[in-house]
Design a protein around this motif. Structure first.
Motif, PDB file in Angstrom:
ATOM      1  N   THR A 233       0.827  -1.210   0.000  1.00 27.00           N
ATOM      2  CA  THR A 233       0.000   0.000   0.000  1.00 27.00           C
ATOM      3  C   THR A 233       0.862   1.260   0.000  1.00 27.00           C
ATOM      4  O   THR A 233       2.054   1.206   0.302  1.00 27.00           O
ATOM      5  CB  THR A 233      -0.920   0.054   1.246  1.00 27.00           C
ATOM      6  OG1 THR A 233      -0.118   0.232   2.414  1.00 27.00           O
ATOM      7  CG2 THR A 233      -1.780  -1.192   1.375  1.00 27.00           C
ATOM      8  N   THR A 234       0.210   2.342  -0.316  1.00 25.36           N
ATOM      9  CA  THR A 234       0.822   3.650  -0.105  1.00 25.36           C
ATOM     10  C   THR A 234       0.797   3.934   1.398  1.00 25.36           C
ATOM     11  O   THR A 234       0.156   3.205   2.170  1.00 25.36           O
ATOM     12  CB  THR A 234       0.034   4.758  -0.825  1.00 25.36           C
ATOM     13  OG1 THR A 234      -1.285   4.820  -0.238  1.00 25.36           O
ATOM     14  CG2 THR A 234      -0.071   4.514  -2.321  1.00 25.36           C
ATOM     15  N   ASP A 235       1.438   5.011   1.816  1.00 24.46           N
ATOM     16  CA  ASP A 235       1.393   5.410   3.220  1.00 24.46           C
ATOM     17  C   ASP A 235      -0.040   5.682   3.679  1.00 24.46           C
ATOM     18  O   ASP A 235      -0.363   5.527   4.852  1.00 24.46           O
ATOM     19  CB  ASP A 235       2.248   6.654   3.468  1.00 24.46           C
ATOM     20  CG  ASP A 235       3.735   6.361   3.363  1.00 24.46           C
ATOM     21  OD1 ASP A 235       4.143   5.181   3.440  1.00 24.46           O
ATOM     22  OD2 ASP A 235       4.503   7.332   3.191  1.00 24.46           O
ATOM     23  N   GLU A 236      -0.891   6.038   2.754  1.00 26.85           N
ATOM     24  CA  GLU A 236      -2.287   6.339   3.072  1.00 26.85           C
ATOM     25  C   GLU A 236      -3.170   5.089   3.068  1.00 26.85           C
ATOM     26  O   GLU A 236      -4.345   5.159   3.400  1.00 26.85           O
ATOM     27  CB  GLU A 236      -2.847   7.366   2.081  1.00 26.85           C
ATOM     28  CG  GLU A 236      -2.195   8.731   2.188  1.00 26.85           C
ATOM     29  CD  GLU A 236      -0.794   8.785   1.573  1.00 26.85           C
ATOM     30  OE1 GLU A 236      -0.515   8.043   0.593  1.00 26.85           O
ATOM     31  OE2 GLU A 236       0.036   9.552   2.081  1.00 26.85           O
ATOM     32  N   GLY A 237      -2.626   3.949   2.644  1.00 23.62           N
ATOM     33  CA  GLY A 237      -3.378   2.698   2.667  1.00 23.62           C
ATOM     34  C   GLY A 237      -3.968   2.258   1.344  1.00 23.62           C
ATOM     35  O   GLY A 237      -4.642   1.230   1.281  1.00 23.62           O
ATOM     36  N   SER A 238      -3.729   2.974   0.277  1.00 17.76           N
ATOM     37  CA  SER A 238      -4.251   2.593  -1.031  1.00 17.76           C
ATOM     38  C   SER A 238      -3.394   1.464  -1.607  1.00 17.76           C
ATOM     39  O   SER A 238      -2.164   1.540  -1.603  1.00 17.76           O
ATOM     40  CB  SER A 238      -4.229   3.794  -1.966  1.00 17.76           C
ATOM     41  OG  SER A 238      -4.770   3.462  -3.222  1.00 17.76           O
TER      42      SER A 238
ATOM     43  N   THR B  86      -1.195  -0.960  -3.909  1.00 12.30           N
ATOM     44  CA  THR B  86      -0.297  -0.728  -5.041  1.00 12.30           C
ATOM     45  C   THR B  86       0.288  -2.022  -5.600  1.00 12.30           C
ATOM     46  O   THR B  86       1.056  -1.984  -6.555  1.00 12.30           O
ATOM     47  CB  THR B  86       0.874   0.177  -4.626  1.00 12.30           C
ATOM     48  OG1 THR B  86       1.616  -0.471  -3.586  1.00 12.30           O
ATOM     49  CG2 THR B  86       0.386   1.530  -4.144  1.00 12.30           C
TER      50      THR B  86
END
Length: 96
Positions: A42-47, A49
């Motif tokens: 995930t990205t740092d925001e939780g999305s 990848t």
């Protein structure tokens, strides 16, 4: 033999990932005890990848067949898939 499948999503593919996710989860469940661990990068925001999937397979060709059969792969979600032999040394519940 254990293999790590390191899967990187194509850019801007979260909608595709989410639409195929139920079939992807069924695929993982169908692996039974051959599946050792799985989850998204995930990205740092939780999305999401990409994905990390740890499987047991007879060899690289068998691991590739499992990776290729994943609905995410069939849907064209991944920009790349790396298949690496992996040794589970720390906190392996199956270690003797």
């Amino acid at each position: 033999m254990l293999f790590a499948l390191l899967c990187t999503d194509k850019p801007n593919s979260v909608d595709l990932r989410m639409s195929v996710r139920p079939d992807h989860l069924k695929h993982l469940e169908s692996l039974g005890t051959a599946l050792k661990a799985a989850g998204p990068f995930t990205t740092d925001e939780g999305s999401p990848t990409g994905s990390l999937v740890i499987i047991e397979a007879a060899g690289r060709a068998a691991a590739k067949a499992i990776a290729d059969a994943d609905p995410y792969a069939k849907a064209g979600l991944f920009a790349s898939v790396e298949i690496k032999p992996w040794k589970w040394l720390i906190k392996n519940p199956e270690a003797k």
